[in-house]
Design a protein around this motif. Structure first.
Motif, PDB file in Angstrom:
ATOM      1  N   GLU A 113       0.831  -1.202   0.000  1.00  0.00           N
ATOM      2  CA  GLU A 113       0.000   0.000   0.000  1.00  0.00           C
ATOM      3  C   GLU A 113       0.871   1.260   0.000  1.00  0.00           C
ATOM      4  OE1 GLU A 113      -3.301   2.553   0.089  1.00  0.00           O
ATOM      5  OE2 GLU A 113      -3.082   0.451  -0.504  1.00  0.00           O
ATOM      6  N   MET A 114       1.934   1.269   0.777  1.00  0.00           N
ATOM      7  CA  MET A 114       2.842   2.414   0.798  1.00  0.00           C
ATOM      8  C   MET A 114       3.493   2.613  -0.569  1.00  0.00           C
ATOM      9  SD  MET A 114       4.680   2.169   4.533  1.00  0.00           S
ATOM     10  CE  MET A 114       5.917   3.341   4.067  1.00  0.00           C
ATOM     11  N   GLU A 115       3.894   1.527  -1.194  1.00  0.00           N
ATOM     12  CA  GLU A 115       4.498   1.619  -2.524  1.00  0.00           C
ATOM     13  C   GLU A 115       3.492   2.171  -3.531  1.00  0.00           C
ATOM     14  OE1 GLU A 115       6.800  -1.151  -5.819  1.00  0.00           O
ATOM     15  OE2 GLU A 115       5.907  -2.077  -4.053  1.00  0.00           O
ATOM     16  N   ARG A 116       2.247   1.705  -3.456  1.00  0.00           N
ATOM     17  CA  ARG A 116       1.211   2.179  -4.373  1.00  0.00           C
ATOM     18  C   ARG A 116       1.000   3.685  -4.198  1.00  0.00           C
ATOM     19  NH1 ARG A 116      -3.722   3.801  -4.395  1.00  0.00           N
ATOM     20  NH2 ARG A 116      -4.088   3.464  -2.197  1.00  0.00           N
ATOM     21  N   ARG A 117       0.912   4.134  -2.954  1.00  0.00           N
ATOM     22  CA  ARG A 117       0.706   5.565  -2.687  1.00  0.00           C
ATOM     23  C   ARG A 117       1.900   6.396  -3.149  1.00  0.00           C
ATOM     24  NH1 ARG A 117      -1.997   6.087   3.319  1.00  0.00           N
ATOM     25  NH2 ARG A 117      -3.885   4.895   2.873  1.00  0.00           N
ATOM     26  N   MET A 118       3.100   5.919  -2.887  1.00  0.00           N
ATOM     27  CA  MET A 118       4.293   6.658  -3.292  1.00  0.00           C
ATOM     28  C   MET A 118       4.370   6.779  -4.811  1.00  0.00           C
ATOM     29  SD  MET A 118       7.150   5.302  -0.599  1.00  0.00           S
ATOM     30  CE  MET A 118       8.475   6.187  -1.363  1.00  0.00           C
TER      31      MET A 118
ATOM     32  N   ALA B  69       1.881   6.710  -6.861  1.00  0.00           N
ATOM     33  CA  ALA B  69       0.796   7.576  -7.323  1.00  0.00           C
ATOM     34  C   ALA B  69       1.141   9.054  -7.122  1.00  0.00           C
ATOM     35  CB  ALA B  69      -0.494   7.234  -6.588  1.00  0.00           C
ATOM     36  N   GLU B  70       1.903   9.377  -6.100  1.00  0.00           N
ATOM     37  CA  GLU B  70       2.236  10.765  -5.787  1.00  0.00           C
ATOM     38  C   GLU B  70       3.604  11.183  -6.322  1.00  0.00           C
ATOM     39  OE1 GLU B  70       0.248  12.985  -4.290  1.00  0.00           O
ATOM     40  OE2 GLU B  70      -1.328  11.480  -4.222  1.00  0.00           O
TER      41      GLU B  70
ATOM     42  N   ARG C 278       3.976  14.486  -8.296  1.00  0.00           N
ATOM     43  CA  ARG C 278       3.874  15.738  -7.535  1.00  0.00           C
ATOM     44  C   ARG C 278       5.218  16.211  -7.029  1.00  0.00           C
ATOM     45  NH1 ARG C 278       0.002  15.340  -2.742  1.00  0.00           N
ATOM     46  NH2 ARG C 278       1.321  17.058  -2.158  1.00  0.00           N
TER      47      ARG C 278
END
Length: 85
Positions: free
Chosen positions: A33-38, A40-41, A44
Protein backbone atom coordinates in the motif's frame (compact mmCIF):
# COMPACT_ATOMS: atom_id res chain seq x y z
CA UNK A 1 29.52 -16.99 38.67
CA UNK A 2 28.86 -16.13 35.04
CA UNK A 3 26.74 -18.23 32.71
CA UNK A 4 26.47 -17.63 28.98
CA UNK A 5 23.75 -19.25 26.90
CA UNK A 6 23.85 -19.04 23.15
CA UNK A 7 20.74 -19.93 21.18
CA UNK A 8 20.99 -20.44 17.44
CA UNK A 9 17.59 -20.03 15.81
CA UNK A 10 15.88 -18.04 13.11
CA UNK A 11 13.60 -15.10 13.91
CA UNK A 12 10.59 -17.21 12.89
CA UNK A 13 11.61 -20.00 15.29
CA UNK A 14 12.10 -17.52 18.15
CA UNK A 15 8.74 -15.87 17.43
CA UNK A 16 7.00 -19.26 17.45
CA UNK A 17 8.78 -20.33 20.64
CA UNK A 18 7.67 -17.19 22.51
CA UNK A 19 4.15 -17.39 21.07
CA UNK A 20 4.33 -14.08 19.20
CA UNK A 21 2.10 -13.57 16.15
CA UNK A 22 3.46 -13.75 12.62
CA UNK A 23 3.11 -10.21 11.27
CA UNK A 24 4.80 -10.79 7.92
CA UNK A 25 1.54 -10.91 5.90
CA UNK A 26 0.41 -7.62 7.46
CA UNK A 27 3.80 -6.04 6.80
CA UNK A 28 3.67 -7.16 3.17
CA UNK A 29 0.22 -5.58 2.72
CA UNK A 30 1.28 -2.32 4.36
CA UNK A 31 4.45 -2.11 2.27
CA UNK A 32 2.46 -2.77 -0.93
CA UNK A 33 0.00 0.00 0.00
CA UNK A 34 2.84 2.41 0.80
CA UNK A 35 4.50 1.62 -2.52
CA UNK A 36 1.21 2.18 -4.37
CA UNK A 37 0.71 5.56 -2.69
CA UNK A 38 4.29 6.66 -3.29
CA UNK A 39 4.13 5.76 -6.97
CA UNK A 40 0.80 7.58 -7.32
CA UNK A 41 2.24 10.76 -5.79
CA UNK A 42 5.65 10.60 -7.44
CA UNK A 43 4.73 13.11 -10.16
CA UNK A 44 3.87 15.74 -7.54
CA UNK A 45 7.43 15.62 -6.23
CA UNK A 46 9.34 15.62 -9.51
CA UNK A 47 11.96 18.37 -9.82
CA UNK A 48 9.92 20.11 -12.52
CA UNK A 49 6.76 20.18 -10.42
CA UNK A 50 8.62 21.45 -7.35
CA UNK A 51 10.32 24.16 -9.37
CA UNK A 52 6.97 25.27 -10.82
CA UNK A 53 5.40 25.45 -7.37
CA UNK A 54 8.36 27.38 -5.94
CA UNK A 55 8.35 29.84 -8.83
CA UNK A 56 4.74 30.76 -8.11
CA UNK A 57 5.84 31.80 -4.62
CA UNK A 58 8.55 34.13 -5.94
CA UNK A 59 7.66 37.79 -6.46
CA UNK A 60 6.83 38.45 -10.11
CA UNK A 61 7.10 42.26 -10.27
CA UNK A 62 9.35 44.93 -8.72
CA UNK A 63 6.45 46.11 -6.55
CA UNK A 64 6.03 42.64 -5.13
CA UNK A 65 9.78 42.43 -4.37
CA UNK A 66 9.64 45.79 -2.60
CA UNK A 67 6.57 44.68 -0.63
CA UNK A 68 8.33 41.46 0.44
CA UNK A 69 11.38 43.41 1.68
CA UNK A 70 9.20 45.96 3.47
CA UNK A 71 7.32 43.22 5.32
CA UNK A 72 10.57 41.42 6.12
CA UNK A 73 12.14 44.57 7.62
CA UNK A 74 8.96 45.42 9.54
CA UNK A 75 8.93 41.97 11.10
CA UNK A 76 12.62 41.97 11.99
CA UNK A 77 12.88 45.54 13.32
CA UNK A 78 9.34 46.02 14.60
CA UNK A 79 6.50 47.94 13.02
CA UNK A 80 7.36 51.42 14.42
CA UNK A 81 11.17 51.38 14.34
CA UNK A 82 13.55 52.19 11.55
CA UNK A 83 16.31 49.80 10.49
CA UNK A 84 19.83 50.74 11.65
CA UNK A 85 21.93 52.65 9.11
Amino acid sequence: MKVTVEIDCTPEEARTFFGLPDVQPMQAKIMAEMERRMLAEMDRFSPEALLRSWMTLAPQSPEQVQDVFNRMFQQSFGAGTKPPV
